[in-house]
Design an enzyme around this catalytic site. Structure first.
Site, PDB file in Angstrom:
ATOM      1  N   SER A  71       4.684  32.468 -31.065  1.00  0.00           N
ATOM      2  CA  SER A  71       5.196  33.560 -31.896  1.00  0.00           C
ATOM      3  C   SER A  71       6.068  32.990 -33.010  1.00  0.00           C
ATOM      4  O   SER A  71       6.647  31.909 -32.890  1.00  0.00           O
ATOM      5  CB  SER A  71       6.024  34.527 -31.044  1.00  0.00           C
ATOM      6  OG  SER A  71       7.260  33.925 -30.676  1.00  0.00           O
ATOM      7  N   TYR A 124       0.853  -1.185   0.000  1.00  0.00           N
ATOM      8  CA  TYR A 124       0.000   0.000   0.000  1.00  0.00           C
ATOM      9  C   TYR A 124       0.896   1.245   0.000  1.00  0.00           C
ATOM     10  O   TYR A 124       0.847   2.071   0.898  1.00  0.00           O
ATOM     11  CB  TYR A 124      -0.926  -0.022   1.223  1.00  0.00           C
ATOM     12  CG  TYR A 124      -2.199   0.778   1.055  1.00  0.00           C
ATOM     13  CD1 TYR A 124      -3.233   0.297   0.261  1.00  0.00           C
ATOM     14  CD2 TYR A 124      -2.373   2.004   1.679  1.00  0.00           C
ATOM     15  CE1 TYR A 124      -4.404   1.015   0.087  1.00  0.00           C
ATOM     16  CE2 TYR A 124      -3.548   2.735   1.535  1.00  0.00           C
ATOM     17  CZ  TYR A 124      -4.552   2.240   0.734  1.00  0.00           C
ATOM     18  OH  TYR A 124      -5.727   2.954   0.577  1.00  0.00           O
ATOM     19  N   ASP A 161       9.320   1.279 -19.712  1.00  0.00           N
ATOM     20  CA  ASP A 161       9.156   1.977 -18.436  1.00  0.00           C
ATOM     21  C   ASP A 161      10.500   2.443 -17.877  1.00  0.00           C
ATOM     22  O   ASP A 161      10.644   3.598 -17.473  1.00  0.00           O
ATOM     23  CB  ASP A 161       8.467   1.054 -17.430  1.00  0.00           C
ATOM     24  CG  ASP A 161       8.005   1.808 -16.194  1.00  0.00           C
ATOM     25  OD1 ASP A 161       7.086   2.631 -16.308  1.00  0.00           O
ATOM     26  OD2 ASP A 161       8.573   1.572 -15.104  1.00  0.00           O
ATOM     27  N   HIS A 208       4.013  -3.816 -13.197  1.00  0.00           N
ATOM     28  CA  HIS A 208       5.356  -3.559 -13.713  1.00  0.00           C
ATOM     29  C   HIS A 208       5.934  -4.908 -14.120  1.00  0.00           C
ATOM     30  O   HIS A 208       5.778  -5.899 -13.393  1.00  0.00           O
ATOM     31  CB  HIS A 208       6.199  -2.907 -12.608  1.00  0.00           C
ATOM     32  CG  HIS A 208       7.521  -2.362 -13.069  1.00  0.00           C
ATOM     33  ND1 HIS A 208       7.769  -1.974 -14.363  1.00  0.00           N
ATOM     34  CD2 HIS A 208       8.677  -2.147 -12.393  1.00  0.00           C
ATOM     35  CE1 HIS A 208       9.010  -1.519 -14.452  1.00  0.00           C
ATOM     36  NE2 HIS A 208       9.580  -1.634 -13.275  1.00  0.00           N
ATOM     37  N   VAL A 211       3.054   3.050  -3.448  1.00  0.00           N
ATOM     38  CA  VAL A 211       2.992   3.958  -4.590  1.00  0.00           C
ATOM     39  C   VAL A 211       1.732   3.723  -5.426  1.00  0.00           C
ATOM     40  O   VAL A 211       0.910   4.611  -5.594  1.00  0.00           O
ATOM     41  CB  VAL A 211       4.258   3.811  -5.463  1.00  0.00           C
ATOM     42  CG1 VAL A 211       4.176   4.728  -6.683  1.00  0.00           C
ATOM     43  CG2 VAL A 211       5.507   4.157  -4.650  1.00  0.00           C
TER      44      VAL A 211
END
Length: 347
Positions: A270, A38, A208, A124, A40
């Site tokens: 611009s 618990y 990643d 992951h 990230v």
């Protein structure tokens, strides 16, 4: 699953329209989803799943700051919040959301509870892709799946609360039950993905690690430092150097690029900025291309993974990390940034 064309390349994509939340809830109606970790990603995914009506429990060591955070977030000890072993025993889907180093440490415990038919979920591809280095080798009779939000857990949660979504990749490493695809997509929809695009565990971790070390954090920070130092070296004030390097990018331009694309950005500045940006894009690209090629090579070879394993598992890693972070925090550039942020309207 839809086939979408991205710049001439077709990819498999799943949207909320073709796989709605109601379908996801039907797929997972009998599952017990245990979030292990618990930190990230855990809070964002757990809270979104819970708010979407899924059966979610948390497995977290006690005492710990993460245990306390889970309680503050409404998970109840003995009902939806347990020590890891108890949560692993109850789970039919184990969402393994610890850090890569912590996943290696806890793997023997997790593996004990991977009984036939369960699903092991990652956000992951590190642990599986580098399994020869991590030792994370699941048994053959469980599903091994991945849904990886393309952003932090806090961003996943914030966008969910705003009624939006964070895009995620998905992958199936092992389909032991015949249900791996539906489980994967249902979880991706449940955590609040905007849409899901297909990948592999290997491609996810290669992209990643390259992205984190490159454009998303490492390269961005390095380029900012270089421009800031050049401006300061030529007599520009800290405020001017920071505003021109960071503030204008983060508070204005990058949001416009996100909304409309880089071509729109070039077409709506611009003519002086337009000409200069177009002329200098190539030299910057060519200058960093060798660095990116070296970076990707080290990611693909496992060298970057091994460095992460070796450093992050050291007992004094947190202390060493704080020294490095303090150096950035106390630099003139980011001290100037602290002042600039305090002067934003509404602060």
């Amino acid at each position: 699953m839809a086939i979408m064309n991205f710049g001439g390349t077709e990819e498999n994509v799943v949207t909320r329209e073709e796989f709605p939340l109601a379908k996801a809830k039907e797929v997972l109606k009998d599952e017990v989803i245990a979030i292990i970790g618990y930190g990230v990603q855990g809070p964002g995914q757990a809270l979104n799943l819970r708010d979407n009506g899924f059966n979610v429990i948390i497995g977290q060591r006690k005492p710990s700051k993460s245990w306390d955070k889970a309680e503050r977030d409404g998970f109840v000890a003995g009902q939806t919040l347990f020590e890891p072993e108890e949560a692993l025993e109850k789970a039919t889907i184990i969402m393994y959301l610890l850090s890569d180093a912590a996943q290696i440490e806890m793997w023997p415990t997790v593996k004990k509870h991977l009984t036939a038919g369960k699903a092991l979920y990652f956000s992951h591809g590190f642990g599986i892709t580098y399994k020869d280095r991590t030792g994370i080798i699941p048994p053959a009779d469980v599903d091994v799946i991945l849904t990886a939000p393309k952003g932090s857990g806090t961003s996943l949660r914030r966008l969910f609360l705003e009624g939006k979504g964070l895009n995620s990749s998905y992958a199936i490493f092992q389909d032991a039950t015949g249900k791996a695809y539906n489980r994967t997509i249902a979880l991706g929809i449940g955590i609040g993905s905007g849409y899901l695009f297909e990948t592999t565990f290997e491609k996810e971790v290669f992209s990643d690690l390259t992205g984190e070390r490159g454009v998303l954090m490492g390269a961005l920070a390095g380029i900012m430092e270089a421009q800031y130092k050049v401006l300061r070296g030529h007599g520009h004030s800290p405020s001017e150097a920071f505003n021109e390097t960071v503030e204008e990018l983060t508070e204005s331009l990058i949001k416009l690029v996100s909304e409309n694309g880089m071509d729109w950005m070039y077409g709506n500045c611009s003519t002086t900025a337009q000409r200069g940006a177009l002329d200098w894009k190539g030299p910057f690209r060519d200058a960093v291309m060798p660095v990116f090629n070296e970076l990707y090579s080290k990611v693909a070879s496992g060298e970057e993974a091994q460095r992460s394993i070796d450093t992050n598992s050291q007992p004094d890693y947190r202390e060493k990390l704080e020294v490095e972070l303090a150096e950035i925090r106390n630099s003139e550039m980011w001290q100037a940034g602290k002042v600039v942020r305090s002067l934003r309207p509404g602060k």
